[in-house]
Design a protein around this motif. Structure first.
Motif, PDB file in Angstrom:
ATOM      1  N   GLY A  84     -15.398  15.888  -4.800  1.00  0.00           N
ATOM      2  CA  GLY A  84     -15.962  15.375  -3.547  1.00  0.00           C
ATOM      3  C   GLY A  84     -17.419  15.811  -3.445  1.00  0.00           C
ATOM      4  N   SER A  85     -18.185  15.150  -2.590  1.00  0.00           N
ATOM      5  CA  SER A  85     -19.566  15.639  -2.457  1.00  0.00           C
ATOM      6  C   SER A  85     -19.604  16.868  -1.572  1.00  0.00           C
ATOM      7  CB  SER A  85     -20.523  14.542  -1.988  1.00  0.00           C
ATOM      8  OG  SER A  85     -20.187  14.067  -0.729  1.00  0.00           O
ATOM      9  N   ASP A  86     -18.532  17.124  -0.820  1.00  0.00           N
ATOM     10  CA  ASP A  86     -18.463  18.391  -0.091  1.00  0.00           C
ATOM     11  C   ASP A  86     -18.648  19.560  -1.054  1.00  0.00           C
ATOM     12  OD1 ASP A  86     -18.055  17.174   2.352  1.00  0.00           O
ATOM     13  OD2 ASP A  86     -15.871  17.356   2.292  1.00  0.00           O
ATOM     14  N   LEU A  89     -22.281  20.035  -2.072  1.00  0.00           N
ATOM     15  CA  LEU A  89     -23.005  20.611  -0.937  1.00  0.00           C
ATOM     16  C   LEU A  89     -22.708  22.111  -0.828  1.00  0.00           C
ATOM     17  CD1 LEU A  89     -22.409  17.704   1.616  1.00  0.00           C
ATOM     18  CD2 LEU A  89     -24.621  18.377   0.640  1.00  0.00           C
ATOM     19  N   TYR A 110     -24.078  15.985   9.700  1.00  0.00           N
ATOM     20  CA  TYR A 110     -22.761  16.234   9.127  1.00  0.00           C
ATOM     21  C   TYR A 110     -22.262  17.631   9.523  1.00  0.00           C
ATOM     22  CZ  TYR A 110     -19.141  16.162   5.479  1.00  0.00           C
ATOM     23  OH  TYR A 110     -17.965  16.181   4.788  1.00  0.00           O
ATOM     24  N   ALA A 182     -24.357  10.106   1.170  1.00  0.00           N
ATOM     25  CA  ALA A 182     -22.960   9.655   1.248  1.00  0.00           C
ATOM     26  C   ALA A 182     -22.860   8.173   1.632  1.00  0.00           C
ATOM     27  CB  ALA A 182     -22.191  10.514   2.257  1.00  0.00           C
ATOM     28  N   TYR A 183     -23.825   7.708   2.437  1.00  0.00           N
ATOM     29  CA  TYR A 183     -23.730   6.331   2.967  1.00  0.00           C
ATOM     30  C   TYR A 183     -24.831   5.421   2.447  1.00  0.00           C
ATOM     31  CZ  TYR A 183     -20.576   8.690   6.131  1.00  0.00           C
ATOM     32  OH  TYR A 183     -19.552   9.429   6.646  1.00  0.00           O
ATOM     33  N   THR A 206     -21.313  10.316  -3.054  1.00  0.00           N
ATOM     34  CA  THR A 206     -19.854  10.430  -3.088  1.00  0.00           C
ATOM     35  C   THR A 206     -19.219   9.113  -3.509  1.00  0.00           C
ATOM     36  OG1 THR A 206     -17.892  10.850  -1.734  1.00  0.00           O
ATOM     37  CG2 THR A 206     -19.750   9.858  -0.610  1.00  0.00           C
ATOM     38  N   LYS A 209     -16.822   6.679  -0.035  1.00  0.00           N
ATOM     39  CA  LYS A 209     -17.075   5.614   0.921  1.00  0.00           C
ATOM     40  C   LYS A 209     -17.265   4.265   0.219  1.00  0.00           C
ATOM     41  CE  LYS A 209     -17.523   9.286   3.715  1.00  0.00           C
ATOM     42  NZ  LYS A 209     -18.171  10.581   3.800  1.00  0.00           N
ATOM     43  N   ARG A 217     -11.257  12.435  -4.447  1.00  0.00           N
ATOM     44  CA  ARG A 217     -12.178  13.566  -4.319  1.00  0.00           C
ATOM     45  C   ARG A 217     -13.174  13.574  -5.477  1.00  0.00           C
ATOM     46  NH1 ARG A 217     -13.056  13.521  -0.767  1.00  0.00           N
ATOM     47  NH2 ARG A 217     -13.845  15.607  -0.433  1.00  0.00           N
ATOM     48  N   LEU A 218     -14.203  12.786  -5.366  1.00  0.00           N
ATOM     49  CA  LEU A 218     -15.232  12.749  -6.401  1.00  0.00           C
ATOM     50  C   LEU A 218     -16.608  12.588  -5.762  1.00  0.00           C
ATOM     51  CD1 LEU A 218     -15.813  12.760  -9.461  1.00  0.00           C
ATOM     52  CD2 LEU A 218     -15.552  10.268  -9.452  1.00  0.00           C
TER      53      LEU A 218
HETATM   54  C1  LIG Z   1     -18.099  11.790   3.884  1.00  0.00           C
HETATM   55  C2  LIG Z   1     -19.324  12.637   3.775  1.00  0.00           C
HETATM   56  C3  LIG Z   1     -19.509  13.573   2.750  1.00  0.00           C
HETATM   57  C4  LIG Z   1     -18.462  14.060   1.819  1.00  0.00           C
HETATM   58  O1  LIG Z   1     -17.635  13.249   1.300  1.00  0.00           O
HETATM   59  P1  LIG Z   1     -16.635  13.660   0.138  1.00  0.00           P
HETATM   60  O2  LIG Z   1     -15.418  12.903   0.473  1.00  0.00           O
HETATM   61  O3  LIG Z   1     -16.449  15.145   0.135  1.00  0.00           O
HETATM   62  O4  LIG Z   1     -17.320  13.203  -1.081  1.00  0.00           O
HETATM   63  C5  LIG Z   1     -20.715  14.222   2.645  1.00  0.00           C
HETATM   64  N1  LIG Z   1     -21.693  14.009   3.513  1.00  0.00           N
HETATM   65  C6  LIG Z   1     -21.548  13.154   4.535  1.00  0.00           C
HETATM   66  C7  LIG Z   1     -22.688  12.959   5.470  1.00  0.00           C
HETATM   67  C8  LIG Z   1     -20.358  12.473   4.705  1.00  0.00           C
HETATM   68  O5  LIG Z   1     -20.193  11.670   5.757  1.00  0.00           O
END
Ligand SMILES: *Cc1c(COP(=O)(O)O)cnc(C)c1O
Length: 354
Positions: A84-86, A89, A110, A182-183, A206, A209, A217-218
């Motif tokens: 995930g990008s979480d 981060l 976020y 992410a968007y 990520t 979306k 989870r990537l």
């Molecule tokens: C959804 C989101 C992410 C993280 O998404 P992951 O599902 O962990 O890849 C990161 N930053 C923002 C602003 C998001 O809305």
């Protein structure tokens, strides 16, 4: 809390994910997922990968990393794949912030940024968005800390131009600037090409979306080789096999089917504009979103009340209690059918409130 929980975490307030209630079937417009299934290529690649789950995954996700690097015109060493990008981060907060290098981000953004800062005991500075919820670029010049900006921002959907980001990156030569994209695939302008020009820029993206893989989870980070090396040092100290085989394969499949991703993103953009126009007719006010969600409030109806009444009618949207935005709701853009159901429900709710 048990009596065993480490004292240093006893006052932590963790991130609250969007609710996933199971009491009935909801139209889910609260977590910005894609309404479309993963690409067929992602599904078949992941199905093949399941057959060799007895073997550890490739800690480098080499094939996928190469694919992403080629897609963005970068070198292999400019890319890191994460859970995930979480996770990227989290790695970035760990690698590039400490008590002398605070994290710097908008007051409305976020929710994970302050959570990671607290968890890692990093001081942070929240810079208020302008009255209209846009970012004042000048606030981020010489930020004296590691800058985190979601572009487009969440939950406002407001986007910066690449030239704004260039100014921020150039004005902070001795600090890392993290741009969370992410968007980005829903109408924003990606700053990934700047990665080749600046050694202090990290761009995160990520698959959750635009690429319909939230459950896999990537995520990924793109940056100068030095920054990626630092992030790898953190990764190999925490979780070397962070991306599992199925997910890595699914990601490769998704990257191989860019037409599908692009088609879905164009659909969501059109549907966003369609829904925004309908909401405007109903009297809603909204930000200029370049994301797969709409951020809207109504002058005659309380934000929380709208959220609760929609939930009663089987539609979930995201409400935040935070004072500055508690009159607003964040609504994920789904299919046109889902949006029509939303508009119908809102029309009824506004009638009731009259
Ligand atoms: C959804 C989101 C992410 C993280 O998404 P992951 O599902 O962990 O890849 C990161 N930053 C923002 C602003 C998001 O809305």
């Amino acid at each position: 809390m048990s009596r065993f929980f480490s004292e240093k975490y006893s006052s932590l307030v963790p991130y609250t994910p969007g609710e996933q209630p199971k009491d009935m079937k909801y139209i889910k417009l609260n977590t910005n997922e894609s309404p479309f299934p993963p690409s067929e290529k992602a599904i078949s690649a992941a199905s093949e990968a399941i057959k060799i789950l007895n073997l550890y995954s490739d800690p480098e996700s080499r094939m996928l990393t190469e694919k992403v690097a080629a897609y963005y015109g970068l070198d292999y060493e400019n890319v890191l794949m994460t859970n995930g990008s979480d996770e990227i981060l989290y790695f970035a907060f760990t690698a590039f912030c400490d008590k002398n290098t605070p994290a710097v981000f908008p007051d409305i953004t976020y929710g994970f940024y302050p959570v990671y800062s607290e968890f890692l005991n990093i001081p942070y500075r929240e810079i208020p968005l302008k009255e209209d919820f846009t970012i004042n670029v000048n606030d981020y010049l010489n930020a004296n800390g590691t800058v985190f900006i979601a572009n487009p921002n969440a939950p406002t959907g407001e986007a910066l131009f690449v030239n704004d980001i260039r100014r921020i990156v150039e004005a902070n030569p001795d600090n890392v600037v993290v741009i969370d994209e992410a968007y980005i695939d829903f109408g924003g302008e990606s700053c990934v090409p700047l990665v080749k020009e600046y050694d202090n820029l990290l761009v995160t993206q990520t698959f959750s979306k635009s690429r319909s893989l939230a459950g896999a989870r990537l995520g990924m980070g793109m940056a100068s080789k030095g920054l990626i090396q630092d992030l790898n040092t953190v990764k190999y100290s925490v979780n070397p096999y962070n991306v599992n085989r199925m997910t890595s394969a699914a990601g490769y499949g998704a990257m191989s089917d860019d037409e599908y991703t692009k088609k879905n993103c164009r659909y969501i953009e059109e549907c966003r504009e369609y829904t925004s126009a309908k909401l405007k007719e109903l009297g809603f006010e909204m930000t200029d979103s370049k994301a797969n969600f709409i951020f809207a409030k109504h002058p005659r109806a309380d934000g929380k009340e709208i959220y609760l009444k929609l939930k009663e009618k089987g539609i979930l949207i995201r409400h935040f209690d935070k004072e500055r935005i508690c009159q607003y709701n964040r609504i994920t853009v789904g299919t046109k059918e889902q949006m029509d159901a939303l508009i119908n429900a809102l029309t009824g709710i506004l009638e009731e409130l009259k």
